[in-house]
Design an enzyme around this catalytic site. Sequence first.
Site, short mmCIF file in Angstrom:
data_model
loop_
_atom_site.label_atom_id
_atom_site.label_comp_id
_atom_site.label_asym_id
_atom_site.label_seq_id
_atom_site.Cartn_x
_atom_site.Cartn_y
_atom_site.Cartn_z
N ASN A 131 0.90 -1.15 -0.16
CA ASN A 131 -0.10 -0.07 -0.22
C ASN A 131 0.85 1.31 -0.01
O ASN A 131 0.30 2.15 -0.56
CB ASN A 131 -1.08 0.01 1.19
CG ASN A 131 -0.23 -0.05 2.69
OD1 ASN A 131 0.66 -0.59 2.51
ND2 ASN A 131 -1.13 0.48 3.56
N GLY A 207 2.41 -5.17 7.39
CA GLY A 207 1.49 -5.82 6.70
C GLY A 207 0.17 -6.09 7.22
O GLY A 207 -0.21 -5.56 8.45
N GLY A 212 1.64 -10.79 10.25
CA GLY A 212 2.48 -10.37 11.55
C GLY A 212 2.56 -11.38 12.59
O GLY A 212 3.73 -11.44 13.18
N GLU A 229 4.44 -3.47 12.15
CA GLU A 229 3.17 -2.40 11.87
C GLU A 229 2.29 -3.18 11.03
O GLU A 229 2.30 -3.43 10.02
CB GLU A 229 3.61 -1.32 11.02
CG GLU A 229 4.98 -0.68 11.60
CD GLU A 229 4.80 0.42 12.75
OE1 GLU A 229 3.51 0.64 12.97
OE2 GLU A 229 5.57 0.91 13.41
N CYS A 263 -3.27 2.11 6.23
CA CYS A 263 -3.35 1.47 7.68
C CYS A 263 -3.85 2.64 8.68
O CYS A 263 -4.58 2.07 9.65
CB CYS A 263 -2.31 0.91 8.24
SG CYS A 263 -0.71 1.96 7.98
N GLU A 433 8.26 3.42 14.48
CA GLU A 433 9.22 3.58 13.66
C GLU A 433 9.21 5.09 13.80
O GLU A 433 8.50 5.82 14.27
CB GLU A 433 8.61 3.05 12.22
CG GLU A 433 8.69 1.64 12.25
CD GLU A 433 8.34 1.03 10.86
OE1 GLU A 433 7.11 1.32 10.35
OE2 GLU A 433 9.09 0.71 10.24
#
Length: 454
Positions: A131, A207, A212, A229, A263, A433
């Site tokens: 994405n 993802g 995950g 994430e 997301c 992050e």
Amino acid sequence: MTTFDVVNPATEQVVATIEQAGLAETDAAIARAATTYESWRAVAPADRARLLRAFAAGVDAHVEELARLEVANSGHTISNARWEAGNVRDVLTYYSAAPERLFGRQIPVAGGVDVTFKEPLGVVGVVVPWNFPMPIAGWGFAPALAAGNTVVLKPAELTPLTAIRLGELALEAGLPEGVLTVLPGKGSVVGERFVTHPAVRKVVFTGSTEVGQRVMRGCADQVKRVTLELGGKSANIVFADADLEWAAATAPYGVFDNAGQDCCARSRILVERSAYERFMTLLEPAVRGVRVEDPGLDSAEMGPLISRGQWEAVASYLPDEAPVAFRGQCPDGPGFWFPPTVLAPVSPEDRAVREEIFGPVVVVLPFDDEADAVRIANDTPYGLSGSIWTQNLGRALRVARGVETGNLSVNSHSSVRYATPFGGFKQSGLGRELGPDALDSFTEVKNVFISTEG
Ligand code: NAD
């Protein structure tokens, strides 16, 4: 080697055929990254900083090329794609300051001197979703390289083109071979090998929550470091005392940006009951006004979905009896186009209310008071993002503290700034992050005591 046809989602034409790495190529790349690590970590901090700045300059010189590549590969609007390429440049520039500032501490102890060092981990595996192919790659590799690690990076099967180009630009900027290796391939082969290969010391995964969880379980075997994430189902909370015109005018962009494949999409709009009718009246023209068109046009505000499969997944949330309040427009003909769609009234148990749709579909729910708004916002296993619209500062802060989510904005829909931390609560992820603290995710603290006695 197997190959993969990369398709332009706006035209359904094949734009490139990419060779995919298999297990042998992945193992060879990891082995080379492990060897290169020994020399990369020894590069003087100022030289590592200079190389990262050269890489940033190379990206800057190719922003338009990278952006056009992303439009063709991912159907992103050209204005978004330019921002995304610029974000890679900015993240590299931000972390290029890190090698010379990776400070440890000197801690007072008896009998000597105690110092800490931030040591790199080794080879870091970065797994990227489709994405946001460019930014998410950069958020992984820039701080990892700055801290002295080497990186193997797997783009998503559907969207490898910009990552491959970024790998070339790294080499052109003078980063030695093996410092950043881009490995297009399958998640079940290349991504899985990052998890199982003992020389990969950390996996950065972005993802779906499902994959995950699998990555985290696999990493447990080697107590491998992991940053996750994952998905989201974020709330856009609109109080009656907000600037309703502004809140309604911006709400579509808080969820339909990148065709809702974000997301951070604010895919649940919660509106205080006393303002509900007025808000819906204002929202309708705003949704109908979203420009869904050829993403290569400067005027485009939304492009197509990424693939036929994603189109079908999104369409499954809209059976014939779906409570469609109103919809925007989208082009006919080839391409995976989906119109912006608003669902209301909905029940809290509806699939569309509970699941991450990852498409341009939003639900609207009324709430009674502040406590009710926080309760509904938190009624989800996710916790990534969200917005709060009110002119009452105290309420904005109370609600911001009450919502269990990693990134909130008040009277705005911004989620991402390279200088501030990004990540999720609950099943939206693990770790952070970006910002000053991301370097901690790519280093181990080493404590050294030096005796001054004798
Ligand atoms: P996905 O989980 O299907 O794939 C993500 C990546 O993982 C791909 O590169 C894929 O090839 C790889 N992969 C698949 N199986 C693997 C395995 N067994 N081991 C290792 N890697 C494997 O997700 P997607 O459909 O590409 O992306 C959409 C999802 O990503 C959404 O749920 C979205 O919310 C999430 N996302 C989260 C963030 C965030 O920062 N929280 C950002 C973007 C996307």
